[in-house]
Write a protein that holds these residues in place. Structure first.
Motif, PDB file in Angstrom:
ATOM      1  N   ILE A 132       3.891 -19.213   8.065  1.00  0.00           N
ATOM      2  CA  ILE A 132       4.584 -17.912   8.054  1.00  0.00           C
ATOM      3  C   ILE A 132       6.049 -18.127   8.440  1.00  0.00           C
ATOM      4  CG2 ILE A 132       4.697 -15.589   9.020  1.00  0.00           C
ATOM      5  CD1 ILE A 132       2.259 -16.086   7.285  1.00  0.00           C
ATOM      6  N   GLY A 133       6.919 -17.920   7.468  1.00  0.00           N
ATOM      7  CA  GLY A 133       8.352 -18.019   7.706  1.00  0.00           C
ATOM      8  C   GLY A 133       8.961 -16.640   7.884  1.00  0.00           C
ATOM      9  N   PRO A 134      10.297 -16.565   7.964  1.00  0.00           N
ATOM     10  CA  PRO A 134      10.973 -15.273   8.173  1.00  0.00           C
ATOM     11  C   PRO A 134      10.631 -14.235   7.101  1.00  0.00           C
ATOM     12  CG  PRO A 134      12.485 -17.090   8.521  1.00  0.00           C
ATOM     13  CD  PRO A 134      11.241 -17.699   7.960  1.00  0.00           C
ATOM     14  N   LYS A 135      10.569 -14.669   5.839  1.00  0.00           N
ATOM     15  CA  LYS A 135      10.336 -13.722   4.748  1.00  0.00           C
ATOM     16  C   LYS A 135       8.937 -13.114   4.824  1.00  0.00           C
ATOM     17  CE  LYS A 135      10.554 -13.271  -0.284  1.00  0.00           C
ATOM     18  NZ  LYS A 135      10.820 -13.973  -1.568  1.00  0.00           N
ATOM     19  N   LYS A 136       7.915 -13.975   5.020  1.00  0.00           N
ATOM     20  CA  LYS A 136       6.550 -13.469   5.093  1.00  0.00           C
ATOM     21  C   LYS A 136       6.349 -12.631   6.353  1.00  0.00           C
ATOM     22  CE  LYS A 136       4.071 -16.804   2.216  1.00  0.00           C
ATOM     23  NZ  LYS A 136       2.992 -17.820   2.174  1.00  0.00           N
ATOM     24  N   ALA A 137       7.024 -13.002   7.436  1.00  0.00           N
ATOM     25  CA  ALA A 137       6.922 -12.217   8.665  1.00  0.00           C
ATOM     26  C   ALA A 137       7.450 -10.799   8.428  1.00  0.00           C
ATOM     27  CB  ALA A 137       7.701 -12.902   9.793  1.00  0.00           C
ATOM     28  N   GLU A 138       8.572 -10.680   7.733  1.00  0.00           N
ATOM     29  CA  GLU A 138       9.135  -9.358   7.429  1.00  0.00           C
ATOM     30  C   GLU A 138       8.223  -8.575   6.490  1.00  0.00           C
ATOM     31  OE1 GLU A 138      11.610  -7.949   8.868  1.00  0.00           O
ATOM     32  OE2 GLU A 138      12.050  -9.726  10.081  1.00  0.00           O
ATOM     33  N   GLN A 139       7.543  -9.287   5.554  1.00  0.00           N
ATOM     34  CA  GLN A 139       6.611  -8.609   4.646  1.00  0.00           C
ATOM     35  C   GLN A 139       5.413  -8.052   5.419  1.00  0.00           C
ATOM     36  OE1 GLN A 139       5.897 -11.842   1.864  1.00  0.00           O
ATOM     37  NE2 GLN A 139       7.209 -10.920   0.326  1.00  0.00           N
ATOM     38  N   ILE A 140       4.938  -8.805   6.393  1.00  0.00           N
ATOM     39  CA  ILE A 140       3.810  -8.340   7.208  1.00  0.00           C
ATOM     40  C   ILE A 140       4.207  -7.087   7.994  1.00  0.00           C
ATOM     41  CG2 ILE A 140       2.331  -8.924   9.176  1.00  0.00           C
ATOM     42  CD1 ILE A 140       2.435 -11.842   8.205  1.00  0.00           C
ATOM     43  N   ILE A 141       5.398  -7.118   8.593  1.00  0.00           N
ATOM     44  CA  ILE A 141       5.872  -5.965   9.372  1.00  0.00           C
ATOM     45  C   ILE A 141       6.098  -4.758   8.463  1.00  0.00           C
ATOM     46  CG2 ILE A 141       7.799  -5.105  10.757  1.00  0.00           C
ATOM     47  CD1 ILE A 141       8.085  -7.948  11.881  1.00  0.00           C
ATOM     48  N   ALA A 142       6.662  -4.992   7.277  1.00  0.00           N
ATOM     49  CA  ALA A 142       6.907  -3.895   6.326  1.00  0.00           C
ATOM     50  C   ALA A 142       5.590  -3.266   5.875  1.00  0.00           C
ATOM     51  CB  ALA A 142       7.685  -4.415   5.116  1.00  0.00           C
ATOM     52  N   TYR A 143       4.592  -4.104   5.613  1.00  0.00           N
ATOM     53  CA  TYR A 143       3.274  -3.576   5.223  1.00  0.00           C
ATOM     54  C   TYR A 143       2.685  -2.740   6.354  1.00  0.00           C
ATOM     55  CZ  TYR A 143      -1.646  -3.456   3.832  1.00  0.00           C
ATOM     56  OH  TYR A 143      -2.909  -3.029   3.500  1.00  0.00           O
ATOM     57  N   ARG A 144       2.829  -3.232   7.583  1.00  0.00           N
ATOM     58  CA  ARG A 144       2.293  -2.524   8.755  1.00  0.00           C
ATOM     59  C   ARG A 144       2.974  -1.175   8.939  1.00  0.00           C
ATOM     60  NH1 ARG A 144       3.073  -6.117  13.739  1.00  0.00           N
ATOM     61  NH2 ARG A 144       5.152  -5.187  13.760  1.00  0.00           N
ATOM     62  N   ASP A 145       4.280  -1.135   8.726  1.00  0.00           N
ATOM     63  CA  ASP A 145       5.024   0.115   8.897  1.00  0.00           C
ATOM     64  C   ASP A 145       4.677   1.131   7.814  1.00  0.00           C
ATOM     65  OD1 ASP A 145       6.227  -0.961  11.099  1.00  0.00           O
ATOM     66  OD2 ASP A 145       8.073  -1.543  10.054  1.00  0.00           O
ATOM     67  N   GLU A 146       4.450   0.635   6.581  1.00  0.00           N
ATOM     68  CA  GLU A 146       4.205   1.538   5.449  1.00  0.00           C
ATOM     69  C   GLU A 146       2.736   1.959   5.343  1.00  0.00           C
ATOM     70  OE1 GLU A 146       5.610  -0.528   2.056  1.00  0.00           O
ATOM     71  OE2 GLU A 146       7.716  -0.537   2.697  1.00  0.00           O
ATOM     72  N   GLN A 147       1.814   1.018   5.586  1.00  0.00           N
ATOM     73  CA  GLN A 147       0.396   1.293   5.381  1.00  0.00           C
ATOM     74  C   GLN A 147      -0.361   1.617   6.670  1.00  0.00           C
ATOM     75  OE1 GLN A 147      -0.652   1.506   2.304  1.00  0.00           O
ATOM     76  NE2 GLN A 147       1.281   0.768   1.447  1.00  0.00           N
ATOM     77  N   GLY A 148       0.274   1.417   7.807  1.00  0.00           N
ATOM     78  CA  GLY A 148      -0.401   1.624   9.080  1.00  0.00           C
ATOM     79  C   GLY A 148      -0.946   0.319   9.634  1.00  0.00           C
ATOM     80  N   LYS A 149      -1.579   0.394  10.786  1.00  0.00           N
ATOM     81  CA  LYS A 149      -2.067  -0.803  11.451  1.00  0.00           C
ATOM     82  C   LYS A 149      -3.150  -1.502  10.634  1.00  0.00           C
ATOM     83  CE  LYS A 149      -1.057   0.480  16.242  1.00  0.00           C
ATOM     84  NZ  LYS A 149      -1.624   0.642  17.603  1.00  0.00           N
ATOM     85  N   PHE A 150      -3.232  -2.812  10.811  1.00  0.00           N
ATOM     86  CA  PHE A 150      -4.303  -3.581  10.196  1.00  0.00           C
ATOM     87  C   PHE A 150      -5.624  -3.214  10.881  1.00  0.00           C
ATOM     88  CE2 PHE A 150      -0.526  -6.138   9.439  1.00  0.00           C
ATOM     89  CZ  PHE A 150      -0.679  -6.512   8.110  1.00  0.00           C
ATOM     90  N   LYS A 151      -6.642  -2.893  10.101  1.00  0.00           N
ATOM     91  CA  LYS A 151      -7.937  -2.532  10.675  1.00  0.00           C
ATOM     92  C   LYS A 151      -8.783  -3.772  10.964  1.00  0.00           C
ATOM     93  CE  LYS A 151      -7.982   1.973   8.396  1.00  0.00           C
ATOM     94  NZ  LYS A 151      -8.689   2.860   7.449  1.00  0.00           N
ATOM     95  N   GLN A 152      -8.568  -4.807  10.198  1.00  0.00           N
ATOM     96  CA  GLN A 152      -9.270  -6.067  10.403  1.00  0.00           C
ATOM     97  C   GLN A 152      -8.360  -7.191   9.927  1.00  0.00           C
ATOM     98  OE1 GLN A 152     -12.815  -5.670   8.084  1.00  0.00           O
ATOM     99  NE2 GLN A 152     -11.745  -5.325   6.166  1.00  0.00           N
ATOM    100  N   ILE A 153      -8.608  -8.399  10.420  1.00  0.00           N
ATOM    101  CA  ILE A 153      -7.705  -9.501  10.091  1.00  0.00           C
ATOM    102  C   ILE A 153      -7.715  -9.803   8.603  1.00  0.00           C
ATOM    103  CG2 ILE A 153      -7.859 -10.518  12.383  1.00  0.00           C
ATOM    104  CD1 ILE A 153      -9.816 -12.568  11.270  1.00  0.00           C
TER     105      ILE A 153
END
Length: 235
Positions: free
Chosen positions: A190-211
């Motif tokens: 996980i580099g800077p780009k993928k880290a930002e994608q994970i945070i963006a998904y979390r902000d837009e779709q809500g919290k992860f319900k499962q890993i």
């Protein structure tokens, strides 16, 4: 009289001037109609040319503005005004919060801090003094780290050991719902780009319900998830 003689001689040809007059009238009418048709054709050509030059109006697409998520962080240590400060999750950076807190004091040591780091909700940020011994985990603590620390006995805290083996295992894992970009980048692959994608998904779709939901983030497939599943958790 002369004109009477002239009339007597040529009266049988009276139709000739009438025919000439009729031809003039007919020719004039035809010429007028031709001019009108030419004008109409010319106007149609102008309209067609103008229409081809006019660009069709583009439809305005109104994208729903992404709702910005607010939060708070607790600034402690060597700053002018320690306290709780509001942030915009995953947008506000550490140097901005420090500025709101009056900035670090002359005794502060910020060398180990990433001042450009984007912040998440409920972080505790400690600004150490020069020469003060502080671990990296104590500089910026996420909520799950704080809860784990509070469960340790004084002896365990001083030795750095956890209350039990399962607690140590949980502490080592990164919470996908709380981790910031810096913490996510500690995961394998996980580099800077993928880290930002994970945070963006979390902000837009809500919290992860499962890993397993991590695979819904672009660029993270089954193989990548298999490498990460032992390092992550969701709370």
């Amino acid at each position: 009289m002369m004109w009477q003689d002239y009339w007597q001689r040529y009266r049988c040809f009276w139709w000739v001037p009438c025919l000439v007059l009729l031809g003039i009238i007919t020719g004039g009418f035809y010429w007028h109609q031709t001019q009108q048709k030419q004008k109409v054709t010319h106007n149609e050509q102008l309209l067609a040319t103008s229409a081809s030059k006019i660009k069709p109006a583009t439809k305005k697409t109104h994208q729903a503005a992404t709702k910005k998520k607010g939060g708070f962080v607790d600034i402690k240590g060597a700053v002018a005004y320690p306290g709780i400060y509001p942030i915009t999750v995953s947008e506000t950076r550490l140097f901005e919060v420090l500025k709101n807190a009056g900035g670090p004091t002359d005794a502060a040591d910020t060398k180990r801090l990433n001042l450009a780091q984007k912040l998440t909700d409920q972080l505790i940020i400690y600004i150490p003094k020069k020469g003060e011994v502080v671990t990296d985990q104590e500089l910026i603590q996420a909520p799950q780290q704080i809860a784990t620390t509070s469960e340790r006995t004084p002896e365990q805290a001083s030795t750095g050991t956890s209350a039990n083996a399962s607690s140590a295992s949980d502490t080592a894992k990164i919470d996908l719902n709380q981790a910031d970009s810096t913490q996510l980048q500690t995961l394998n692959g996980i580099g800077p780009k993928k880290a930002e994608q994970i945070i963006a998904y979390r902000d837009e779709q809500g919290k992860f319900k499962q890993i397993e939901d991590l695979q819904k983030v672009g660029g993270i497939g089954p193989k990548t998830f298999e490498q990460l599943q032992s390092q992550i958790c969701v709370n």
